[in-house]
Motif scaffolding. Structure first.
Motif, PDB file in Angstrom:
ATOM      1  N   UNK A 161       0.817  -1.245  -0.034  1.00  0.00           N
ATOM      2  CA  UNK A 161       0.006   0.006  -0.082  1.00  0.00           C
ATOM      3  C   UNK A 161       0.660   1.179  -0.078  1.00  0.00           C
ATOM      4  N   UNK A 162       2.056   0.964   0.753  1.00  0.00           N
ATOM      5  CA  UNK A 162       2.860   2.432   0.586  1.00  0.00           C
ATOM      6  C   UNK A 162       3.412   2.615  -0.445  1.00  0.00           C
ATOM      7  N   UNK A 163       3.649   1.750  -1.322  1.00  0.00           N
ATOM      8  CA  UNK A 163       4.469   1.909  -2.803  1.00  0.00           C
ATOM      9  C   UNK A 163       3.722   1.220  -3.969  1.00  0.00           C
ATOM     10  N   UNK A 164       2.578   2.081  -4.153  1.00  0.00           N
ATOM     11  CA  UNK A 164       1.583   1.101  -5.335  1.00  0.00           C
ATOM     12  C   UNK A 164       2.071   1.145  -6.647  1.00  0.00           C
ATOM     13  N   UNK A 165       2.920   2.045  -6.982  1.00  0.00           N
ATOM     14  CA  UNK A 165       3.661   1.958  -8.431  1.00  0.00           C
ATOM     15  C   UNK A 165       4.720   1.162  -8.626  1.00  0.00           C
ATOM     16  N   UNK A 166       5.243   0.620  -7.464  1.00  0.00           N
ATOM     17  CA  UNK A 166       6.377  -0.445  -7.888  1.00  0.00           C
ATOM     18  C   UNK A 166       6.146  -1.717  -8.381  1.00  0.00           C
ATOM     19  N   UNK A 167       4.673  -1.969  -8.326  1.00  0.00           N
ATOM     20  CA  UNK A 167       4.474  -3.216  -8.824  1.00  0.00           C
ATOM     21  C   UNK A 167       4.498  -4.465  -7.892  1.00  0.00           C
ATOM     22  N   UNK A 168       4.755  -4.308  -6.680  1.00  0.00           N
ATOM     23  CA  UNK A 168       4.792  -5.551  -5.486  1.00  0.00           C
ATOM     24  C   UNK A 168       3.364  -6.012  -5.494  1.00  0.00           C
ATOM     25  N   UNK A 169       3.756  -7.252  -5.215  1.00  0.00           N
ATOM     26  CA  UNK A 169       2.488  -8.158  -5.180  1.00  0.00           C
ATOM     27  C   UNK A 169       2.367  -8.981  -3.449  1.00  0.00           C
ATOM     28  N   UNK A 170       1.218  -8.775  -2.981  1.00  0.00           N
ATOM     29  CA  UNK A 170       1.251  -9.480  -1.726  1.00  0.00           C
ATOM     30  C   UNK A 170       0.274 -10.627  -2.113  1.00  0.00           C
ATOM     31  N   UNK A 171       1.133 -11.838  -1.724  1.00  0.00           N
ATOM     32  CA  UNK A 171       0.880 -13.273  -2.046  1.00  0.00           C
ATOM     33  C   UNK A 171      -0.437 -13.682  -1.258  1.00  0.00           C
ATOM     34  N   UNK A 172      -0.457 -13.261   0.005  1.00  0.00           N
ATOM     35  CA  UNK A 172      -1.450 -13.571   0.792  1.00  0.00           C
ATOM     36  C   UNK A 172      -2.830 -12.992   0.345  1.00  0.00           C
ATOM     37  N   UNK A 173      -2.718 -11.952   0.025  1.00  0.00           N
ATOM     38  CA  UNK A 173      -4.081 -10.921  -0.530  1.00  0.00           C
ATOM     39  C   UNK A 173      -4.590 -11.846  -1.702  1.00  0.00           C
ATOM     40  N   UNK A 174      -3.596 -12.171  -2.621  1.00  0.00           N
ATOM     41  CA  UNK A 174      -3.990 -12.648  -3.921  1.00  0.00           C
ATOM     42  C   UNK A 174      -4.586 -14.042  -3.496  1.00  0.00           C
ATOM     43  N   UNK A 175      -3.939 -14.881  -2.669  1.00  0.00           N
ATOM     44  CA  UNK A 175      -4.764 -16.022  -2.414  1.00  0.00           C
ATOM     45  C   UNK A 175      -5.771 -15.956  -1.732  1.00  0.00           C
ATOM     46  N   UNK A 176      -6.022 -14.976  -1.051  1.00  0.00           N
ATOM     47  CA  UNK A 176      -7.536 -14.634  -0.313  1.00  0.00           C
ATOM     48  C   UNK A 176      -8.671 -14.280  -1.445  1.00  0.00           C
ATOM     49  N   UNK A 177      -8.245 -13.522  -2.208  1.00  0.00           N
ATOM     50  CA  UNK A 177      -9.103 -13.155  -3.388  1.00  0.00           C
ATOM     51  C   UNK A 177      -9.208 -14.469  -4.371  1.00  0.00           C
ATOM     52  N   UNK A 178      -8.338 -15.119  -4.394  1.00  0.00           N
ATOM     53  CA  UNK A 178      -8.645 -16.441  -5.207  1.00  0.00           C
ATOM     54  C   UNK A 178      -9.413 -17.300  -4.472  1.00  0.00           C
TER      55      UNK A 178
END
Length: 106
Positions: free
Chosen positions: A60-77
């Motif tokens: 959330x602090x660096x939205x332009x850098x393209x970092x991915x939160x794997x836990x959040x991606x897994x939760x959304x899936x």
């Protein structure tokens, strides 16, 4: 040496309490004032521990850098998979007529 009457000491104590705006407690009943006057512990406890940095706050602090939160991606899936199986959260009612509460009352 002359002794002072107890009633005079009580009157002096009552006057002192009214002047200095303290509570007059001649029977020494427990009031909890010691704990109410004590300094709060919460702010100093918060300052004791360093701020927690996890992947979600970092993304959330660096939205332009393209970092991915794997836990959040897994939760959304997981949410998408549950919806496909019909186990997702129910739709929210947009009007009072759509709500389940109104259907029960009739």
């Amino acid at each position: 040496m002359a002794t002072i009457a107890a009633s005079r000491i009580a009157a002096l104590n009552r006057l002192r309490c009214s002047i200095f705006q303290t509570s007059y407690n001649p029977q020494s009943i427990r009031t909890g004032a010691k704990y109410l006057r004590a300094r709060l512990k919460g702010p100093s406890m918060i300052n004791y521990y360093p701020p927690e940095v996890n992947m979600a706050t970092f993304v959330k602090g660096f939205p332009d850098e393209g970092f991915v939160d794997l836990d959040e991606e897994q939760r959304l899936q997981d949410v998408i998979d549950k919806k496909k199986r019909g186990k997702g959260a129910p739709k929210k009612a947009k009007t009072p007529e759509e709500s389940r509460r109104n259907k029960k009352r009739r």
